[in-house]
Design a protein around this motif. Structure first.
Motif, mmCIF file in Angstrom:
data_model
loop_
_atom_site.group_PDB
_atom_site.id
_atom_site.type_symbol
_atom_site.label_atom_id
_atom_site.label_comp_id
_atom_site.label_asym_id
_atom_site.label_seq_id
_atom_site.Cartn_x
_atom_site.Cartn_y
_atom_site.Cartn_z
ATOM 1 N N PHE A 204 44.143 36.027 52.762
ATOM 2 C CA PHE A 204 43.654 35.363 51.551
ATOM 3 C C PHE A 204 42.571 36.192 50.864
ATOM 4 C CE2 PHE A 204 45.805 31.429 52.728
ATOM 5 C CZ PHE A 204 46.092 30.896 51.474
ATOM 6 N N ILE A 205 41.716 36.833 51.650
ATOM 7 C CA ILE A 205 40.700 37.701 51.052
ATOM 8 C C ILE A 205 41.364 38.880 50.350
ATOM 9 C CG2 ILE A 205 38.785 39.263 51.567
ATOM 10 C CD1 ILE A 205 37.961 37.341 53.796
ATOM 11 N N ALA A 206 42.421 39.419 50.979
ATOM 12 C CA ALA A 206 43.165 40.511 50.357
ATOM 13 C C ALA A 206 43.829 40.043 49.058
ATOM 14 C CB ALA A 206 44.226 41.043 51.330
ATOM 15 N N ALA A 207 44.352 38.807 49.069
ATOM 16 C CA ALA A 207 44.957 38.253 47.857
ATOM 17 C C ALA A 207 43.913 38.074 46.759
ATOM 18 C CB ALA A 207 45.613 36.913 48.174
ATOM 19 N N MET A 208 42.719 37.653 47.151
ATOM 20 C CA MET A 208 41.617 37.501 46.195
ATOM 21 C C MET A 208 41.271 38.852 45.560
ATOM 22 S SD MET A 208 38.015 35.616 47.027
ATOM 23 C CE MET A 208 36.934 35.049 45.705
ATOM 24 N N ILE A 209 41.285 39.896 46.371
ATOM 25 C CA ILE A 209 41.031 41.245 45.855
ATOM 26 C C ILE A 209 42.113 41.639 44.857
ATOM 27 C CG2 ILE A 209 40.892 43.698 46.480
ATOM 28 C CD1 ILE A 209 39.686 42.796 49.168
ATOM 29 N N ASN A 210 43.373 41.291 45.169
ATOM 30 C CA ASN A 210 44.483 41.626 44.274
ATOM 31 C C ASN A 210 44.394 40.895 42.942
ATOM 32 O OD1 ASN A 210 45.815 43.490 45.909
ATOM 33 N ND2 ASN A 210 46.910 41.901 47.030
ATOM 34 N N VAL A 211 43.876 39.665 42.969
ATOM 35 C CA VAL A 211 43.691 38.930 41.717
ATOM 36 C C VAL A 211 42.622 39.602 40.867
ATOM 37 C CG1 VAL A 211 42.906 36.747 40.707
ATOM 38 C CG2 VAL A 211 44.457 36.721 42.659
ATOM 39 N N TRP A 212 41.556 40.043 41.526
ATOM 40 C CA TRP A 212 40.427 40.654 40.825
ATOM 41 C C TRP A 212 40.724 42.103 40.443
ATOM 42 C CZ3 TRP A 212 36.438 38.150 38.861
ATOM 43 C CH2 TRP A 212 35.325 38.877 38.424
ATOM 44 N N GLN A 213 41.336 42.837 41.372
ATOM 45 C CA GLN A 213 41.677 44.244 41.133
ATOM 46 C C GLN A 213 43.126 44.483 41.545
ATOM 47 O OE1 GLN A 213 39.808 46.544 39.703
ATOM 48 N NE2 GLN A 213 37.901 45.340 39.550
ATOM 49 N N PRO A 214 44.092 44.238 40.644
ATOM 50 C CA PRO A 214 45.520 44.321 40.990
ATOM 51 C C PRO A 214 45.964 45.688 41.504
ATOM 52 C CG PRO A 214 45.194 43.242 38.873
ATOM 53 C CD PRO A 214 43.881 43.819 39.252
ATOM 54 N N ASP A 215 45.229 46.748 41.187
ATOM 55 C CA ASP A 215 45.655 48.091 41.571
ATOM 56 C C ASP A 215 45.223 48.474 42.983
ATOM 57 O OD1 ASP A 215 46.794 48.425 39.070
ATOM 58 O OD2 ASP A 215 44.935 49.249 38.202
ATOM 59 N N GLY B 149 45.152 30.172 35.740
ATOM 60 C CA GLY B 149 44.473 31.379 35.304
ATOM 61 C C GLY B 149 43.597 31.999 36.375
ATOM 62 N N GLY B 150 43.087 33.201 36.077
ATOM 63 C CA GLY B 150 42.348 33.971 37.056
ATOM 64 C C GLY B 150 41.046 33.345 37.512
ATOM 65 N N ALA B 151 40.257 32.777 36.580
ATOM 66 C CA ALA B 151 38.936 32.243 36.933
ATOM 67 C C ALA B 151 39.047 31.067 37.907
ATOM 68 C CB ALA B 151 38.196 31.819 35.664
ATOM 69 N N TRP B 152 39.888 30.090 37.551
ATOM 70 C CA TRP B 152 40.047 28.930 38.434
ATOM 71 C C TRP B 152 40.725 29.326 39.747
ATOM 72 C CZ3 TRP B 152 37.557 24.671 38.770
ATOM 73 C CH2 TRP B 152 37.040 24.040 37.641
ATOM 74 N N THR B 153 41.614 30.318 39.692
ATOM 75 C CA THR B 153 42.259 30.783 40.925
ATOM 76 C C THR B 153 41.226 31.313 41.896
ATOM 77 O OG1 THR B 153 44.347 31.344 39.831
ATOM 78 C CG2 THR B 153 43.873 32.470 41.903
#
Length: 447
Positions: free
Chosen positions: A55-66, A231-235
């Motif tokens: 989940f932390i990795a997924a959070m990183i992907n939401v914030w920094q997709p690359d 959206g990204g913020a609420w996610t």
């Protein structure tokens, strides 16, 4: 949701919740009178903390997709989480109760926020027909019934580990009533809140093929559902609450598992019992037992980097270990101890035996399911290897007892008048000055 669609997720949860509640009732009755699993909890620490790393990795992907959040990066996050859990459970005992209460309210707040805000913002919402009746067989197996049963794997895994209340009974006031109540409350509250959460999330699914099955979907897929719906913020807010919930769940498992190791070591039933059966003078916590669990969980987690299905195997071993530890006392209760069992303050009365039979059959069924293939065709990459580590541990522990442990192990140790003794079934002292493994070693060295 991958195996059998929304129908499988919702109704699989309902069925598993009902059966788990029956098991919990049987265990609560036994816990009210006596009782004690380590494989399940230790693998549970690994699976929970690896899930948190995902989940932390997924959070990183939401914030920094690359950013490439590979399994190696996730393992590094996992080790960091383990260390934090080790530190938390090494501090004063009274902190644990405060943190667990805070975690409960944070969990309830998170579920309420995700369901209310998610349903309010997401448009369009899925239909009731989709949520409660839509079935998809994406398992690869032709049999739809088997695909539905595969959903039970995740549900049963989620609804396990509730026996930690029994492991903390020695630190609980009026444990004959408090521990059974805590055990049942854990199951029922999680069953109800989980049902509400699942319904809310499934209503937020807008495109099943792309969000759940799509190759480009963020994993875990629930994060993709959040991202597309609110959206990204609420996610980010939603995922933070999910992370908090999983984090404290892993901490609680570490707490319960350390107490189990401490109790086993006190009985002389663990390697290095002399060291593991010790309390820190300042914090009064079994610090060495805590870090022993952290070390073992970290070693087990290495499998996650080796094989893509290793996480599923770890989850399976965790659940099998927990389920079998529930089976043993329940089975003894309805067979050899059927007439001699002395109920505690909390008991099932005339329903004890029928519910025990149902619980035993369900446990045997789910244990078989957890070692069965989960994908078709079966290949070396997607094979369910759960039976391998589980069998290894069982063979190792059984061999340890037959070759070594049987020479000195006499039974559970109790404190009577400040002395460690062994009691028989009538609570009469049969052995005083119990010798542990270490004492046995010293005696042999002298000879």
């Amino acid at each position: 949701m991958t195996y059998a669609g929304p129908l499988g997720v919702i109704w699989g949860w309902v069925i598993t919740s009902v059966m788990t509640t029956i098991i919990a009732c049987c265990l609560a009755e036994i816990c009210s009178a006596c009782w004690y699993n380590w494989i399940g909890l230790c693998f549970g620490i690994t699976s929970i903390d690896l899930g948190l790393a995902q989940f932390i990795a997924a959070m990183i992907n939401v914030w920094q997709p690359d950013v490439d959040t590979s399994v190696y990066m996730q393992y590094g996050i996992f080790v960091g989480i383990l260390i934090i859990h080790g530190i938390i459970n090494s501090v004063a005992v009274n902190w644990s109760g405060v943190m667990n209460q805070g975690a409960f309210f944070a969990n309830m707040l998170g579920i309420l926020l995700i369901v209310v805000v998610g349903l309010a913002i997401t448009r369009p919402l899925a239909s009731g027909e989709f949520v409660f009746t839509q079935f998809y067989n994406n398992s690869g197996f032709d049999n739809n019934g088997y695909a539905f049963l595969l959903v039970i794997l995740s549900s049963q895994y989620t609804l396990s580990g509730y026996d930690s209340a029994a492991h903390m009974s020695e630190e609980t006031k009026d444990s004959q009533k408090g521990s059974p109540f805590a055990l049942l409350t854990a199951v029922v509250s999680n069953a109800v809140s989980g049902f509400i959460f699942l319904i809310g999330v499934v209503f937020m699914v807008q495109n099943y093929d792309e969000q759940i099955l799509g190759e480009n979907a963020i994993s875990p897929q629930i994060v993709q559902v959040f991202l597309d719906g609110v959206g990204g913020a609420w996610t980010m807010v939603f995922v933070v609450f999910v992370i908090i919930s999983i984090f404290f769940s892993g901490s609680a498992l570490t707490l319960g598992s350390s107490r189990m190791v401490y109790a086993f070591a006190r009985d002389g039933a663990m390697p290095f019992s002399k060291h593991l059966h010790s309390l820190n003078k300042r914090t009064k916590a079994p610090v060495l037992a805590v870090w022993f669990n952290v070390l073992v969980a970290g070693i087990v987690g290495i499998l996650y980097m080796i094989n893509e299905t290793a996480y599923s195997s770890i989850v399976s071993v965790n659940t099998i270990g927990s389920q079998l530890s529930y089976l043993v006392p329940i089975l003894l209760r309805i067979t050899t101890s059927r007439k001699s069992f002395q109920p505690g303050p909390w008991h099932l009365g005339r329903f004890s035996i029928p519910m025990g039979v149902i619980a035993s059959l369900w446990i045997l069924f789910t244990c078989g399911l957890f070692i069965a293939p989960t994908s078709w065709p079966v290949t070396p990459d997607n094979m369910n290897y759960a039976i391998v580590p589980f069998s290894f541990i069982m063979i190792l522990s059984t061999g340890y007892y037959l070759i070594w442990g049987r020479k000195w192990f006499r039974g559970p140790v109790r404190e009577v008048d400040g002395k460690q003794v062994i009691l028989d079934e009538n609570d009469e002292v049969v052995v005083e000055n119990h010798k542990t493994e270490v004492e046995f070693d010293e005696k042999r060295a002298d000879e």
